[in-house]
Structures are given as C-alpha cells and as structure tokens.
Design a protein around this motif. Structure first.
Motif, PDB file in Angstrom:
ATOM      1  N   ASP A   1      65.313  54.570  63.638  1.00  0.00           N
ATOM      2  CA  ASP A   1      64.341  55.669  63.602  1.00  0.00           C
ATOM      3  C   ASP A   1      64.177  56.299  64.981  1.00  0.00           C
ATOM      4  O   ASP A   1      64.026  57.514  65.107  1.00  0.00           O
ATOM      5  CB  ASP A   1      62.976  55.158  63.122  1.00  0.00           C
TER       6      ASP A   1
ATOM      7  N   HIS B   1      63.236  58.924  58.209  1.00  0.00           N
ATOM      8  CA  HIS B   1      64.364  58.083  58.628  1.00  0.00           C
ATOM      9  C   HIS B   1      65.627  58.941  58.701  1.00  0.00           C
ATOM     10  O   HIS B   1      66.517  58.829  57.842  1.00  0.00           O
ATOM     11  CB  HIS B   1      64.562  56.924  57.657  1.00  0.00           C
TER      12      HIS B   1
ATOM     13  N   VAL C   1      65.675  49.003  61.513  1.00  0.00           N
ATOM     14  CA  VAL C   1      65.141  50.292  61.061  1.00  0.00           C
ATOM     15  C   VAL C   1      64.357  50.958  62.183  1.00  0.00           C
ATOM     16  O   VAL C   1      64.466  52.174  62.405  1.00  0.00           O
ATOM     17  CB  VAL C   1      64.270  50.100  59.804  1.00  0.00           C
TER      18      VAL C   1
ATOM     19  N   TRP D   1      68.318  58.806  60.228  1.00  0.00           N
ATOM     20  CA  TRP D   1      69.601  58.092  60.265  1.00  0.00           C
ATOM     21  C   TRP D   1      70.204  57.903  58.881  1.00  0.00           C
ATOM     22  O   TRP D   1      71.420  57.676  58.769  1.00  0.00           O
ATOM     23  CB  TRP D   1      69.423  56.732  60.953  1.00  0.00           C
TER      24      TRP D   1
ATOM     25  N   VAL E   1      64.439  50.956  53.197  1.00  0.00           N
ATOM     26  CA  VAL E   1      63.707  52.226  53.237  1.00  0.00           C
ATOM     27  C   VAL E   1      63.622  52.871  51.861  1.00  0.00           C
ATOM     28  O   VAL E   1      62.669  53.610  51.580  1.00  0.00           O
ATOM     29  CB  VAL E   1      64.316  53.208  54.269  1.00  0.00           C
TER      30      VAL E   1
END
Length: 258
Positions: free
Chosen positions: A50, A122, A46, A124, A91
């Motif tokens: 990010d 986030h 993550v 992505w 997330v």
C-alpha cells in the motif's frame, strides 16, 4: 502506486498456496512456538505494498518490516509468489457482500463501486495479474457475490461469467487511469489544469494545430475539459461506462423475457 509495472502472478506452488489460503494445517514442527503467524506476514506485506507498491514486497523487505530474519519468513510462506496469492485474497476479504433484496442492476452497481474503492485503497492490485492466483475463501466469495447478482435474470452460465468479467474489467481499466492520473499529479507537481495552462499557448502558436484543422476534436476536447477541469475524468468514465454496460445487459434480458 510508485510505478506502473505489471507482475505476472501464479508461478508459485499452487498446492502450497491453496493449503495456506484454506488453512490446511502442515505437520507440526518441533521447537519453540513461532513468534508470528502467516496472517501477520500477509498484513505486513499488504502494508508495504500500500505504501510503496508491489515492488517493495520482497521476502527481505517484509522480514525487515517485521523485525525478523529473512530466513525465518519461510516458516510461514514458501516464497514471494505464494505471499502474493495470500495478499490478494486478504484484501478481497474487505469487499462487502451486496445488501439483500437488491435488484440485479443495483447489486452490480454496488459491486462495481466497492471494487473501484478497493483498487484505490490498494493500488498494487492493479500491478498484479490475477488470472492464475490460487483462489482462497475471500476470492471465492467475491466471485460468488458477483454471480449471485445476475443469477436467475435470464442469462446462461457462460453469459453470467462474461457479464462479471465485463463489469470488473471496466472497473480495473478506469481505476488504473484514475491512479495513473493521481501519480502524474504527485510526480510532476502540476494538476491537469496547470499543465494545460502551460501547453495551450504553445499549441496556439502552431498553425498546423489550429482548431480549423481539427474541428471535432477541438470542440469535444474543449467541452470535456471544461466539464471535468482536466483532460479526462476516469471516475466519470467509470460510472458512465458502467451505466451503458448495464443498459446493454438490461436490453438483452428484456429481449429474452419477450
């Protein structure tokens, strides 16, 4: 978000992904105790996503970030596809549950605002299709909270699901525009206002682009540009669109009650 590519998720082993998501233990292995946990791997992935986008999340990249060999990472995750499932669920765990006692409209508004913030934290997430992601506990909780907001207001189950999809789809679309705009500012070094300062004189010198030929778009475009100091304002569009969607749901619910 360093790029705008979209990745199709869901081509991994759903059985193994679901086992990892729900903590179904694999048979114990002989040998020394692992240095890491699956949660460590997910958090590292993550962090990479990010910072550098989903393209940065590879088995090799995550291993280098953690200071271990790529092969050792397979001790914790079967592959990249399953890792993406774990990242999405991780997330989703950041989303707060709606406060108790809210009406359905306030609850849906809060859900949409929290999802808007999650996409910006986030980016992505907007690069990964989630229709086939193996649902973990946090993703289930997300959907449950979204449905609970419209439970018992007069919609049938299919309509409840459609309302949730409509609201979350609006958030996803407008958040993508917001992040795309921010990326353009970073890569070009120009704000929207600065870009239009350069473009406007060129357009003004082209007779075919005169406002007389396009009176409505010229008037509306100028009004919107002055209001937002930009060609568009995705945050305004998000909240304006959300209010109109909720108005439509409210009209349907009121009609059913009558």
């Amino acid at each position: 978000m360093t790029g705008v590519s979209t990745e199709d998720n869901g081509d991994g082993d759903p059985r193994r992904a679901i086992e990892l998501l729900w903590g179904v233990s694999a048979p114990p292995r002989r040998g020394p105790k692992p240095k890491l946990s699956t949660a460590d791997v997910v958090r590292a992935a993550v962090t990479l996503a990010d910072a550098d986008g989903i393209e940065a999340v590879t088995i090799r990249g995550v291993a280098e970030h953690l200071g271990v060999s790529p092969m050792s990472l397979y001790t914790y995750v079967p592959g990249r596809a399953e890792l993406l499932d774990l990242m999405i669920d991780h997330v989703h765990g950041e989303l707060p549950a709606p406060a108790a006692g809210l009406g359905w409209r306030a609850a849906l508004t809060g859900i949409a605002e929290n999802l808007w913030a999650l996409f910006h934290a986030h980016p992505w997430l907007l690069q990964v299709t989630t229709s086939r992601s193996a649902l973990g506990p946090h993703s289930f909780a997300k959907y449950e909270n979204e449905l609970r907001a419209v439970e018992g207001i007069g919609l049938d189950d299919v309509e409840m699901d459609a309302v949730v999809s409509l609201v979350t789809g609006l958030v996803r679309t407008t958040a993508r525009s917001s992040l795309d705009n921010a990326r353009l500012v970073r890569t070009s070094g120009l704000t929207d206002a600065q870009w239009w300062e350069r473009a406007a004189p060129v357009l003004a010198g082209i007779p075919a682009a005169d406002a007389a030929h396009y009176p409505i778009s010229s008037r509306v475009g100028q009004a919107a540009g002055e209001a937002h100091n930009a060609a568009e304002n995705p945050a305004y569009t998000f909240r304006f669109g959300l209010a109109r969607v909720l108005d439509g749901i409210e009209a349907l619910v009121s009609e059913r009650q009558r």
